[in-house]
Enzyme design. Structure first.
Site, PDB file in Angstrom:
ATOM      1  N   CYS A 145      -1.435   5.578   9.326  1.00  0.00           N
ATOM      2  CA  CYS A 145      -1.727   4.295   8.687  1.00  0.00           C
ATOM      3  C   CYS A 145      -2.857   4.534   7.708  1.00  0.00           C
ATOM      4  CB  CYS A 145      -2.067   3.241   9.742  1.00  0.00           C
ATOM      5  SG  CYS A 145      -3.481   3.687  10.791  1.00  0.00           S
ATOM      6  N   ARG A 166       0.840  -1.202   0.000  1.00  0.00           N
ATOM      7  CA  ARG A 166       0.000   0.000   0.000  1.00  0.00           C
ATOM      8  C   ARG A 166       0.877   1.255   0.000  1.00  0.00           C
ATOM      9  NH1 ARG A 166      -4.702  -0.104   4.347  1.00  0.00           N
ATOM     10  NH2 ARG A 166      -5.424   1.649   3.069  1.00  0.00           N
TER      11      ARG A 166
END
Length: 291
Positions: A246, A178
């Site tokens: 995050c 990611r």
């Protein structure tokens, strides 16, 4: 002050066996999954005796709105009411646990510390590491007296995160895929905040070590010295200004907990990538380098 507690030590504390005797801590069960239904039915089937269930989506996060990210910080009054319902008292120790991954437990730990509670620990390895008794009896603890005083831990907004990526170290706790922008299963845009350093939170735990090293249950934190070495390799020491984000501000709390185990303070960017990527005016970097 310790930020994690081993299952063995917690078992001693719950039976009042340490010398001198200690009052057993308040227990919070915060089992949660990123996708899927509430874990409350699993809690009701089996949990640590005396533990009260706390729902991450409704009690450890606020309502989602435009520009908030997927798990904004809860309203302090709502959070305080949930903690008092669970029996949390000011000055009385609290231990939080989840199913073993540690993300939700770290979110509860961070919120309580941010809100001014000074004695909060996470059960290392969570329920998966617990070998003591379990029960299906749902407790009704006396109302606690905890009143949140937000601001005891540092928080970043989007501009602050962008600035810290230039002046200190901003860690991206998501998976490497990611971070590099190879996949993005949830948010609008793939990639990372320019200048951020990839530091997947999964590498803070024993399960990421070949063969289940560290002599710990999967999901338990690696030893403090190993964590300090990991963060040193990322350019961090005790004097470095550090921030963490995050996807939505949950697993980042786990990274902050790992940093705390290593003796390093860090700020949380609660909006995280879900907030950053929703704003088309914000720059996006891709690839393995900070950019």
């Amino acid at each position: 002050m310790a930020v994690i507690v081993s299952p063995t030590q917690l078992a001693r504390e719950l039976t009042g066996s340490p010398s001198p005797p200690h009052t057993p801590p308040t227990l919070l069960d915060v089992r949660w999954e990123l996708t899927g239904p509430s874990r409350r039915p699993e809690y009701e089937a089996a949990h640590l005796p005396g533990a009260v269930y706390v729902d991450l989506e409704t009690e450890l996060a606020g309502p989602v709105g435009e520009g908030t990210g997927r798990h904004p910080l809860p309203d302090p009054q709502v959070f305080g009411a949930a903690m008092r319902r669970a029996g949390v008292r000011q000055g009385h120790p609290v231990v939080v646990y989840d199913g073993g991954r540690g993300w939700a437990a770290a979110r509860a730990w961070w919120l309580l510390r941010w809100a001014g509670h000074e004695d909060v620990r996470v059960l290392d390895g969570g329920l998966a590491a617990w070998e003591g008794p379990l029960t299906g009896e749902v407790p009704r603890p006396p109302e606690g007296d905890f009143t949140p005083r937000p601001g005891s831990l540092p928080v970043l907004d989007a501009d602050g995160a962008a600035a810290l990526a230039r002046t200190g170290v901003l860690l991206d706790a998501r998976s490497g895929e990611r971070y590099r922008g190879e996949v993005e299963p949830i948010d609008r845009v793939a990639g990372h905040i320019p200048g951020a350093v990839s530091a997947p939170t999964t590498e803070n735990t024993a399960e990421s070590v070949s063969g289940g090293a560290c002599g710990s249950a999967p999901g338990a934190f690696r030893p403090a010295a190993e964590l300090a070495a990991r963060f040193a390799a990322l350019g961090i020491d005790a004097d470095t200004e550090v921030g963490v984000y995050c996807g939505s501000g949950v697993s980042a709390a786990h990274e902050i907990l790992a940093l705390a185990v290593a003796g390093i303070d860090a700020a949380l960017y609660p909006g995280s990538w879900s907030q950053w990527s929703a704003d088309p005016s914000r720059p996006v970097a891709t690839g393995p380098e900070p950019g």
